[in-house]
Write a protein that holds these residues in place. Structure first.
Motif, PDB file in Angstrom:
ATOM      1  N   ALA A  44       0.810  -1.212   0.000  1.00 38.14           N
ATOM      2  CA  ALA A  44       0.000   0.000   0.000  1.00 38.14           C
ATOM      3  C   ALA A  44       0.843   1.262   0.000  1.00 38.14           C
ATOM      4  N   PHE A  45       2.145   1.166   0.261  1.00 43.45           N
ATOM      5  CA  PHE A  45       2.990   2.348   0.222  1.00 43.45           C
ATOM      6  C   PHE A  45       3.270   2.793  -1.204  1.00 43.45           C
ATOM      7  N   ILE A  46       2.929   1.966  -2.199  1.00 39.64           N
ATOM      8  CA  ILE A  46       2.922   2.410  -3.594  1.00 39.64           C
ATOM      9  C   ILE A  46       1.490   2.816  -3.909  1.00 39.64           C
ATOM     10  N   PRO A  47       1.178   4.101  -4.045  1.00 38.52           N
ATOM     11  CA  PRO A  47      -0.207   4.565  -4.120  1.00 38.52           C
ATOM     12  C   PRO A  47      -0.967   3.957  -5.292  1.00 38.52           C
ATOM     13  N   LEU A  48      -2.264   3.763  -5.060  1.00 40.96           N
ATOM     14  CA  LEU A  48      -3.250   3.340  -6.055  1.00 40.96           C
ATOM     15  C   LEU A  48      -3.068   1.903  -6.536  1.00 40.96           C
ATOM     16  N   ILE A  49      -1.858   1.504  -6.869  1.00 41.56           N
ATOM     17  CA  ILE A  49      -1.666   0.191  -7.480  1.00 41.56           C
ATOM     18  C   ILE A  49      -0.990  -0.807  -6.545  1.00 41.56           C
ATOM     19  N   GLY A  50      -0.332  -0.340  -5.478  1.00 37.57           N
ATOM     20  CA  GLY A  50       0.432  -1.243  -4.637  1.00 37.57           C
ATOM     21  C   GLY A  50      -0.431  -2.253  -3.910  1.00 37.57           C
ATOM     22  N   ALA A  51      -1.462  -1.746  -3.191  1.00 36.73           N
ATOM     23  CA  ALA A  51      -2.342  -2.651  -2.451  1.00 36.73           C
ATOM     24  C   ALA A  51      -3.128  -3.546  -3.404  1.00 36.73           C
ATOM     25  N   VAL A  92      -0.656  11.038  -9.810  1.00 43.23           N
ATOM     26  CA  VAL A  92      -0.106   9.922  -9.042  1.00 43.23           C
ATOM     27  C   VAL A  92       0.214   8.745  -9.968  1.00 43.23           C
ATOM     28  N   ILE A  93      -0.729   8.399 -10.845  1.00 41.28           N
ATOM     29  CA  ILE A  93      -0.516   7.257 -11.748  1.00 41.28           C
ATOM     30  C   ILE A  93       0.677   7.508 -12.669  1.00 41.28           C
ATOM     31  N   LEU A  94       0.734   8.722 -13.252  1.00 35.08           N
ATOM     32  CA  LEU A  94       1.851   9.032 -14.137  1.00 35.08           C
ATOM     33  C   LEU A  94       3.170   9.031 -13.376  1.00 35.08           C
ATOM     34  N   GLY A  95       3.161   9.582 -12.165  1.00 37.23           N
ATOM     35  CA  GLY A  95       4.386   9.606 -11.373  1.00 37.23           C
ATOM     36  C   GLY A  95       4.870   8.209 -11.024  1.00 37.23           C
ATOM     37  N   VAL A  96       3.945   7.344 -10.593  1.00 34.39           N
ATOM     38  CA  VAL A  96       4.311   5.970 -10.259  1.00 34.39           C
ATOM     39  C   VAL A  96       4.813   5.229 -11.502  1.00 34.39           C
ATOM     40  N   ALA A  97       4.132   5.442 -12.645  1.00 31.95           N
ATOM     41  CA  ALA A  97       4.549   4.761 -13.876  1.00 31.95           C
ATOM     42  C   ALA A  97       5.943   5.213 -14.315  1.00 31.95           C
ATOM     43  N   ILE A  98       6.198   6.522 -14.257  1.00 32.46           N
ATOM     44  CA  ILE A  98       7.514   7.024 -14.651  1.00 32.46           C
ATOM     45  C   ILE A  98       8.581   6.542 -13.675  1.00 32.46           C
ATOM     46  N   GLY A  99       8.267   6.572 -12.377  1.00 38.09           N
ATOM     47  CA  GLY A  99       9.224   6.089 -11.389  1.00 38.09           C
ATOM     48  C   GLY A  99       9.547   4.618 -11.578  1.00 38.09           C
ATOM     49  N   ALA A 100       8.518   3.802 -11.865  1.00 42.29           N
ATOM     50  CA  ALA A 100       8.746   2.381 -12.101  1.00 42.29           C
ATOM     51  C   ALA A 100       9.570   2.149 -13.363  1.00 42.29           C
ATOM     52  N   GLU A 101       9.328   2.960 -14.392  1.00 42.28           N
ATOM     53  CA  GLU A 101      10.076   2.813 -15.643  1.00 42.28           C
ATOM     54  C   GLU A 101      11.553   3.179 -15.450  1.00 42.28           C
ATOM     55  N   LEU A 102      11.814   4.211 -14.640  1.00 39.68           N
ATOM     56  CA  LEU A 102      13.183   4.680 -14.465  1.00 39.68           C
ATOM     57  C   LEU A 102      13.960   3.881 -13.430  1.00 39.68           C
ATOM     58  N   LEU A 130       8.001   3.433  -5.502  1.00 39.50           N
ATOM     59  CA  LEU A 130       7.812   3.740  -4.083  1.00 39.50           C
ATOM     60  C   LEU A 130       8.104   5.200  -3.774  1.00 39.50           C
ATOM     61  N   LEU A 131       9.133   5.759  -4.414  1.00 40.72           N
ATOM     62  CA  LEU A 131       9.568   7.115  -4.082  1.00 40.72           C
ATOM     63  C   LEU A 131       8.929   8.192  -4.942  1.00 40.72           C
ATOM     64  N   ALA A 132       8.189   7.807  -5.986  1.00 43.67           N
ATOM     65  CA  ALA A 132       7.673   8.800  -6.930  1.00 43.67           C
ATOM     66  C   ALA A 132       6.744   9.803  -6.248  1.00 43.67           C
ATOM     67  N   VAL A 133       5.737   9.315  -5.547  1.00 44.55           N
ATOM     68  CA  VAL A 133       4.762  10.225  -4.932  1.00 44.55           C
ATOM     69  C   VAL A 133       5.374  11.045  -3.801  1.00 44.55           C
ATOM     70  N   PRO A 134       6.210  10.473  -2.904  1.00 46.47           N
ATOM     71  CA  PRO A 134       6.879  11.339  -1.926  1.00 46.47           C
ATOM     72  C   PRO A 134       7.703  12.453  -2.567  1.00 46.47           C
ATOM     73  N   VAL A 135       8.382  12.161  -3.678  1.00 48.54           N
ATOM     74  CA  VAL A 135       9.154  13.204  -4.364  1.00 48.54           C
ATOM     75  C   VAL A 135       8.213  14.275  -4.911  1.00 48.54           C
ATOM     76  N   MET A 136       7.099  13.870  -5.525  1.00 50.99           N
ATOM     77  CA  MET A 136       6.146  14.834  -6.046  1.00 50.99           C
ATOM     78  C   MET A 136       5.553  15.684  -4.927  1.00 50.99           C
TER      79      MET A 136
END
Length: 336
Positions: free
Chosen positions: A238-245, A299-309, A316-322
């Motif tokens: 759940a610490f990965i927003p929207l898609i983790g849980a 959030v979705i775009l941030g998580v997707a870009i973070g996962a891609e990079l 995990l860190l995408a949304v905290p950085v945003m």
């Protein structure tokens, strides 16, 4: 056209700067990830230290108590999950045998002969035997990765101690070389960012706990094995927003499918979807302050870009950085 050209040049300069920073972080990923994890944990632990310090407890003692309690809880959760999985493997193996027999009966009813299934199973065993060397190489890679993770964890804990005990002084020392006016603005921006990061981490912790309890109750009521480790997996996911849980809930669905059958698996799917709807439409709007809320598309775009990079760490860190960047660019401090 002149203004548009100027903006394009500015965007190119920003893109080049971001690329350079990304290249630097990629080369020191071990240190960067450890520092980021330490900052996230510091955002979780600092309010407790501040609470004890305001009640007269010496700062060093408050830091020691909060860090020990928090690390023991997190380490206990991981150890409990691993131990529960190991203890549940015999029961899970028996359930898998029963499920295989059921699957064999269903496929036989659909026209697939038992000899074909046995041949497929034999081919799978032969493939494992043939590729044993590559599998062992993969295991060695996992062990090496585990060693790297252990080293990163030690570094993160070392940094965490200083961030929690003396984070404000470290930040003010870092901005001291700046000009006085710039220093004041940067200091205020950093304090805003850490304030909102603390709110985000605290709220995410509560939402993750509710997700784990909700899905865990569904697993327990339906008789799915390994309830507690699966609930712990949901909590961590759940610490990965929207898609983790949701992704970790799918693991529970697969366990339910192979142990309890398709009907129970569909029930667990409904439980996972229901919990996710309650989280997105009720819990986060109620618990998350307006200053740290981000649009779901962002959030979705941030998580997707973070996962891609950067894989799982990037997600995990995408949304905290945003959240941190948004708070740092806000015009004023949020109310305490």
């Amino acid at each position: 056209m002149g203004r548009l050209t100027l903006r394009c040049v500015q965007l190119v300069v920003i893109a080049v700067a971001v690329w350079v920073v990304g290249q630097i972080l990629g080369r020191i990923a071990f240190v960067a990830v450890s520092a980021a994890v330490a900052v996230l944990l510091a955002a979780l632990f600092v309010p407790g230290v501040r609470l004890l310090a305001d009640r007269g407890v010496p700062r060093w003692l408050a830091t020691l108590v909060v860090l020990l309690a928090g690390l023991v809880l997190l380490g206990g959760l991981v150890a409990f999950m691993v131990g529960s999985v190991i203890n549940g493997l015999p029961d899970l193996g028996a359930r898998l045998t029963e499920s295989y027999d059921q699957l064999r009966g269903w496929l036989t009813g659909l026209g697939v002969s038992g000899e074909q299934l046995d041949r497929m199973l034999t081919e799978a065993k032969d493939w494992v035997a043939t590729n044993r060397a590559s599998l062992l190489s993969g295991v060695w890679g996992v062990v090496s990765t585990a060693g790297t993770l252990l080293g990163g964890l030690v570094l993160a804990i070392f940094l965490l101690i200083f961030f929690v005990h003396d984070g404000r002084r470290l930040w003010r020392g870092a901005v001291r070389p700046l000009a006085p006016a710039t220093r004041e603005r940067v200091t205020a921006a950093g304090e805003r960012a850490f304030h909102d990061l603390t709110s985000y981490v605290r709220t995410t912790m509560v939402v993750a706990l509710i997700d784990a309890v909700g899905i865990g109750l569904g697993l327990w009521i339906t008789g799915v094995p390994l309830v507690l480790p699966l609930a712990g997996l949901v909590f961590l996911g759940a610490f990965i927003p929207l898609i983790g849980a949701f992704a970790s809930g799918l693991v529970a669905v697969l366990i339910a499918l192979v142990t309890q059958g398709p009907v129970v698996a569909l029930i667990i799917v409904g439980v996972v979807v229901l919990v996710q709807q309650l989280e997105g439409n009720l819990l986060e709007p109620l618990l998350m302050s307006h200053s740290v809320r981000l649009h779901p598309v962002a959030v979705i775009l941030g998580v997707a870009i973070g996962a891609e990079l950067a894989g799982v760490v990037g997600a995990l860190l995408a949304v905290p950085v945003m959240t941190t960047l948004r708070a740092a660019t806000a015009p004023s401090l949020p109310p305490e």
